[in-house]
Design an enzyme around this catalytic site. Structure first.
Site, PDB file in Angstrom:
ATOM      1  N   SER A  98       0.831  -1.219   0.000  1.00  0.00           N
ATOM      2  CA  SER A  98       0.000   0.000   0.000  1.00  0.00           C
ATOM      3  C   SER A  98       0.859   1.258   0.000  1.00  0.00           C
ATOM      4  O   SER A  98       0.580   2.206  -0.744  1.00  0.00           O
ATOM      5  CB  SER A  98      -0.962   0.006   1.189  1.00  0.00           C
ATOM      6  OG  SER A  98      -0.287  -0.288   2.390  1.00  0.00           O
ATOM      7  N   HIS A 137      -1.913  -8.955   1.887  1.00  0.00           N
ATOM      8  CA  HIS A 137      -1.607  -7.689   2.587  1.00  0.00           C
ATOM      9  C   HIS A 137      -2.777  -7.390   3.542  1.00  0.00           C
ATOM     10  O   HIS A 137      -3.125  -8.230   4.370  1.00  0.00           O
ATOM     11  CB  HIS A 137      -1.370  -6.608   1.520  1.00  0.00           C
ATOM     12  CG  HIS A 137      -0.814  -5.305   2.013  1.00  0.00           C
ATOM     13  ND1 HIS A 137      -0.203  -5.148   3.227  1.00  0.00           N
ATOM     14  CD2 HIS A 137      -0.790  -4.065   1.430  1.00  0.00           C
ATOM     15  CE1 HIS A 137       0.186  -3.877   3.376  1.00  0.00           C
ATOM     16  NE2 HIS A 137      -0.171  -3.195   2.299  1.00  0.00           N
ATOM     17  N   HIS A 177       5.739 -12.814   7.362  1.00  0.00           N
ATOM     18  CA  HIS A 177       5.968 -11.420   6.954  1.00  0.00           C
ATOM     19  C   HIS A 177       7.175 -11.359   6.036  1.00  0.00           C
ATOM     20  O   HIS A 177       8.114 -12.148   6.175  1.00  0.00           O
ATOM     21  CB  HIS A 177       6.197 -10.512   8.170  1.00  0.00           C
ATOM     22  CG  HIS A 177       5.962  -9.075   7.856  1.00  0.00           C
ATOM     23  ND1 HIS A 177       6.943  -8.270   7.341  1.00  0.00           N
ATOM     24  CD2 HIS A 177       4.830  -8.313   7.928  1.00  0.00           C
ATOM     25  CE1 HIS A 177       6.431  -7.059   7.140  1.00  0.00           C
ATOM     26  NE2 HIS A 177       5.162  -7.064   7.478  1.00  0.00           N
ATOM     27  N   ARG A 207       2.993  -4.951  16.617  1.00  0.00           N
ATOM     28  CA  ARG A 207       1.615  -4.464  16.477  1.00  0.00           C
ATOM     29  C   ARG A 207       0.638  -5.555  16.948  1.00  0.00           C
ATOM     30  O   ARG A 207      -0.422  -5.274  17.484  1.00  0.00           O
ATOM     31  CB  ARG A 207       1.327  -4.074  15.015  1.00  0.00           C
ATOM     32  CG  ARG A 207       2.221  -2.957  14.499  1.00  0.00           C
ATOM     33  CD  ARG A 207       2.058  -2.750  13.015  1.00  0.00           C
ATOM     34  NE  ARG A 207       2.370  -3.951  12.251  1.00  0.00           N
ATOM     35  CZ  ARG A 207       2.183  -4.099  10.934  1.00  0.00           C
ATOM     36  NH1 ARG A 207       1.669  -3.092  10.245  1.00  0.00           N
ATOM     37  NH2 ARG A 207       2.514  -5.225  10.320  1.00  0.00           N
ATOM     38  N   ASP A 242      -2.336  -8.651  11.480  1.00  0.00           N
ATOM     39  CA  ASP A 242      -3.681  -9.061  11.087  1.00  0.00           C
ATOM     40  C   ASP A 242      -4.210 -10.250  11.882  1.00  0.00           C
ATOM     41  O   ASP A 242      -5.408 -10.525  11.860  1.00  0.00           O
ATOM     42  CB  ASP A 242      -3.699  -9.393   9.584  1.00  0.00           C
ATOM     43  CG  ASP A 242      -3.361  -8.176   8.741  1.00  0.00           C
ATOM     44  OD1 ASP A 242      -3.909  -7.101   9.021  1.00  0.00           O
ATOM     45  OD2 ASP A 242      -2.533  -8.296   7.812  1.00  0.00           O
TER      46      ASP A 242
HETATM   47  N1  CMX Z   1       1.211 -19.767   5.646  1.00  0.00           N
HETATM   48  C1  CMX Z   1       1.651 -20.654   4.735  1.00  0.00           C
HETATM   49  N2  CMX Z   1       2.712 -20.453   3.950  1.00  0.00           N
HETATM   50  C2  CMX Z   1       3.373 -19.313   4.118  1.00  0.00           C
HETATM   51  C3  CMX Z   1       3.007 -18.352   5.054  1.00  0.00           C
HETATM   52  C4  CMX Z   1       1.854 -18.605   5.829  1.00  0.00           C
HETATM   53  N3  CMX Z   1       1.374 -17.708   6.710  1.00  0.00           N
HETATM   54  N4  CMX Z   1       3.849 -17.311   4.972  1.00  0.00           N
HETATM   55  C5  CMX Z   1       4.733 -17.606   4.005  1.00  0.00           C
HETATM   56  N5  CMX Z   1       4.438 -18.828   3.476  1.00  0.00           N
HETATM   57  C6  CMX Z   1       5.074 -19.486   2.353  1.00  0.00           C
HETATM   58  C7  CMX Z   1       4.981 -18.573   1.142  1.00  0.00           C
HETATM   59  O1  CMX Z   1       3.713 -18.669   0.519  1.00  0.00           O
HETATM   60  C8  CMX Z   1       6.116 -19.078   0.308  1.00  0.00           C
HETATM   61  O2  CMX Z   1       5.696 -20.275  -0.319  1.00  0.00           O
HETATM   62  P1  CMX Z   1       6.186 -20.637  -1.817  1.00  0.00           P
HETATM   63  O3  CMX Z   1       7.672 -20.780  -1.704  1.00  0.00           O
HETATM   64  O4  CMX Z   1       5.453 -21.877  -2.132  1.00  0.00           O
HETATM   65  O5  CMX Z   1       5.789 -19.479  -2.672  1.00  0.00           O
HETATM   66  C9  CMX Z   1       7.161 -19.435   1.356  1.00  0.00           C
HETATM   67  O6  CMX Z   1       6.448 -19.616   2.592  1.00  0.00           O
HETATM   68  C10 CMX Z   1       8.211 -18.370   1.564  1.00  0.00           C
HETATM   69  O7  CMX Z   1       7.552 -17.159   1.836  1.00  0.00           O
HETATM   70  P2  CMX Z   1       8.234 -16.041   2.769  1.00  0.00           P
HETATM   71  O8  CMX Z   1       9.483 -15.606   2.078  1.00  0.00           O
HETATM   72  O9  CMX Z   1       8.335 -16.495   4.147  1.00  0.00           O
HETATM   73  O10 CMX Z   1       7.126 -14.893   2.753  1.00  0.00           O
HETATM   74  P3  CMX Z   1       6.900 -13.781   1.654  1.00  0.00           P
HETATM   75  O11 CMX Z   1       7.804 -12.654   1.962  1.00  0.00           O
HETATM   76  O12 CMX Z   1       6.947 -14.326   0.284  1.00  0.00           O
HETATM   77  O13 CMX Z   1       5.384 -13.371   1.930  1.00  0.00           O
HETATM   78  C11 CMX Z   1       3.524 -12.853   3.291  1.00  0.00           C
HETATM   79  C12 CMX Z   1       5.013 -12.641   3.077  1.00  0.00           C
HETATM   80  C13 CMX Z   1       3.048 -11.914   4.408  1.00  0.00           C
HETATM   81  C14 CMX Z   1       2.780 -12.482   2.006  1.00  0.00           C
HETATM   82  C15 CMX Z   1       3.278 -14.321   3.668  1.00  0.00           C
HETATM   83  O14 CMX Z   1       3.912 -14.595   4.903  1.00  0.00           O
HETATM   84  C16 CMX Z   1       1.816 -14.697   3.752  1.00  0.00           C
HETATM   85  O15 CMX Z   1       1.223 -15.034   2.724  1.00  0.00           O
HETATM   86  N6  CMX Z   1       1.191 -14.633   4.976  1.00  0.00           N
HETATM   87  C17 CMX Z   1      -0.216 -14.881   5.120  1.00  0.00           C
HETATM   88  C18 CMX Z   1      -1.037 -13.684   4.682  1.00  0.00           C
HETATM   89  C19 CMX Z   1      -0.878 -12.542   5.661  1.00  0.00           C
HETATM   90  O16 CMX Z   1      -1.014 -12.688   6.875  1.00  0.00           O
HETATM   91  N7  CMX Z   1      -0.617 -11.343   5.128  1.00  0.00           N
HETATM   92  C20 CMX Z   1      -0.561 -10.114   5.951  1.00  0.00           C
HETATM   93  C21 CMX Z   1       0.840  -9.532   6.098  1.00  0.00           C
HETATM   94  C22 CMX Z   1       0.832  -8.246   6.879  1.00  0.00           C
HETATM   95  C23 CMX Z   1       0.166  -7.170   6.077  1.00  0.00           C
HETATM   96  O17 CMX Z   1       0.720  -6.742   5.060  1.00  0.00           O
HETATM   97  O18 CMX Z   1      -0.932  -6.767   6.435  1.00  0.00           O
END
Ligand code: CMX
Length: 461
Positions: free
Chosen positions: A240, A270, A318, A327, A375
């Site tokens: 964002s 996000h 994250h 937070r 979140d």
């Molecule tokens: N559950 C399952 N798998 C997860 C995970 C979770 N909560 N978090 C990361 N992973 C997976 C990723 O999908 C990725 O899988 P692939 O290799 O198959 O693509 C792998 O672990 C590596 O990811 P990462 O480097 O640890 O995380 P990223 O930086 O790529 O992504 C985020 C970060 C937040 C998008 C991810 O942790 C996620 O999808 N979390 C769940 C959604 C969420 O809570 N989002 C809110 C974040 C805060 C915000 O912005 O508001």
């Protein structure tokens, strides 16, 4: 001194630092980029600058150098509350200073003038299908006000000059942060209270007024203040904030820019994750518990089922953080300090997930950060106060995030931040550089990497 004058002084003091860095040290190397980073969402590449907040992977967020507890302690409080006003926090994000009593009164007063939303915004939002997602309504409401952008008018006036441009961004930015809670309250009442609209209470600060407008209890006034402050800023690389910065870098005005930022916030990886968390919790109760109490075993099973289905655990992980999000902790502390919430079944379930999920995610072995983010906790608080319409939760995030995004682009313009335009490469190029063990920086490439002498930031670009 009024907020705008304090800000002017800060900007004038700060500009030479930026100019010196670019002019005298522009060629200093601060990072290197791997193929994985180029193909992997630009993770960890140091290519953005902001002084509004900084996110340390271990420690979490600092606003203007202060942790969350330090920030809350530092700022003047709302009447009959231990929480600062959102208005004082806005002053702080912009200037790095806490307003004194007179300045606080002044910013509260100015906020009340600026929060008046033009009536055509209500017509525009009402014209949308009522089952549109509330984030569509919020983004549309912000975009609709673009026609009155002071920055856009200044740009088109024939008198545009880069040194003064920040003043017009500031005007729009302040209007947006003051109006967005009013628009959010309107959307809530339109969608979930049969268009039962409530007038602004001009005696209230912004957080209290939001609680009042959506028909909430007194206790919720602090929830609103806490929520908007905690969600405000998370340095500038998140979707964002980055979308807002990117769009504004083309000199699109703050309305275009924040509408874009909100569209990014509406993604489930996000800001939409807060509604996903509630969805997960309720489905868990229905499918796994039925009428029984949740247990760690049931939670573990549900987490694994989610992962095995190829889905993410919402509220966990994250891109930058490598520990529990402060937070999350701040909201958890709020829950523990609130007698009814502390024993609330949904809060207890969230606490149980906090005990179990990091272990499951670690064992799963994919997520680099198995800890909860903001979140994971936020929806439960809303639910407790009767705000059960969980597709509205990202709107609350968006109201808070406006503070950080708007403070950031005001400073972007003050420092003459240029149009953002990273360089792309092709897959064959990457394959070639992989085979060669790295990209050979020839004379031309080196020359491109070293900036030519740049004039005073804000005048040369
Ligand atoms: N559950 C399952 N798998 C997860 C995970 C979770 N909560 N978090 C990361 N992973 C997976 C990723 O999908 C990725 O899988 P692939 O290799 O198959 O693509 C792998 O672990 C590596 O990811 P990462 O480097 O640890 O995380 P990223 O930086 O790529 O992504 C985020 C970060 C937040 C998008 C991810 O942790 C996620 O999808 N979390 C769940 C959604 C969420 O809570 N989002 C809110 C974040 C805060 C915000 O912005 O508001």
């Amino acid at each position: 001194m009024a907020l705008k004058e304090v800000l002017r002084q800060k900007i004038e003091e700060f500009r030479p630092r930026t100019t010196k860095l670019i002019k005298e040290h522009g060629h200093v190397v601060i990072d290197e980029v791997t193929i994985e980073q180029t193909m992997g969402g630009a993770r960890d590449i140091r290519s953005l600058v902001t002084d509004i907040s900084y996110l340390d992977p271990q420690e979490g967020i600092r606003f203007r150098g202060k942790t969350i507890p330090e920030t809350l302690a530092f700022l003047p409080k709302a009447r009959n509350s231990n929480y600062p006003t959102v208005e004082a926090f806005w002053y702080f994000l912009l200037t790095g200073e806490s307003p004194n009593q007179a300045q606080h009164r002044e910013v509260l007063g100015e906020w009340k003038v600026r929060q008046m939303v033009p009536s055509y915004v209500w017509d525009v939002i009402r014209a949308l299908p009522r089952d549109s997602h509330p984030m569509v309504m919020l983004s549309t409401g912000i975009l609709a006000m673009q026609k009155d952008s002071k920055f856009a008018h200044f740009y088109g006036s024939g008198n545009f000059n880069k040194m003064a441009a920040w003043e017009y961004v500031y005007e729009d930015a302040f209007d947006i942060v003051a109006r967005i809670p009013i628009i959010a309250a309107f959307i809530y009442n339109l969608k979930y209270r049969s268009d039962f609209q409530v007038a602004i209470n001009r005696d209230f600060d912004s957080g209290a007024n939001f609680a009042h407008m959506i028909g909430q209890c007194d206790e919720y006034k602090d929830v609103a203040r806490m929520y908007f402050i905690l969600h405000s800023d998370h340095e500038s690389g998140n979707v964002s904030a980055h979308a807002t910065h990117l769009v504004h870098s083309s000199l699109s005005d703050p309305y275009y820019a924040y509408s874009a930022g909100l569209n990014g916030l509406a993604g489930p990886l996000h800001g939409l994750a807060n509604q996903e968390v509630l969805d997960w919790l309720l489905k868990f109760e229905k499918k796994y518990c039925k009428d029984a109490e949740p247990t760690k075993e049931l939670v573990t099973q549900a987490l694994w089922d989610t992962l095995k289905a190829g889905q993410v655990i919402p509220g966990y992980g994250h891109a930058v953080l490598r520990k529990t999000d402060p937070r999350y902790m701040s909201q958890r502390e709020f829950c523990l300090a609130t007698p009814g919430l502390k024993v609330d079944p949904l809060f207890k379930l969230v606490s149980m997930i906090f005990e179990v999920a990091p272990g499951v995610l670690a064992q799963h072995g994919k997520a680099k950060n198995p800890w909860p983010n903001v979140d994971a906790q936020s929806g439960v608080i809303q639910w407790y106060y009767g705000l059960h319409e969980w597709d509205f939760y990202t709107v609350l995030f968006g109201v808070g995030r406006a503070l950080g995004c708007m403070a950031n682009i005001t400073w972007d313009r003050a420092l003459g931040s240029p149009i953002e335009r990273p360089k792309s490469v092709t897959t064959p190029m990457l394959e070639q550089w992989a085979a060669e063990g790295g990209r050979k920086l020839g004379t031309a490439a080196k020359a491109a990497a070293v900036p030519a002498t740049v004039e005073l930031a804000g005048t040369a670009r």
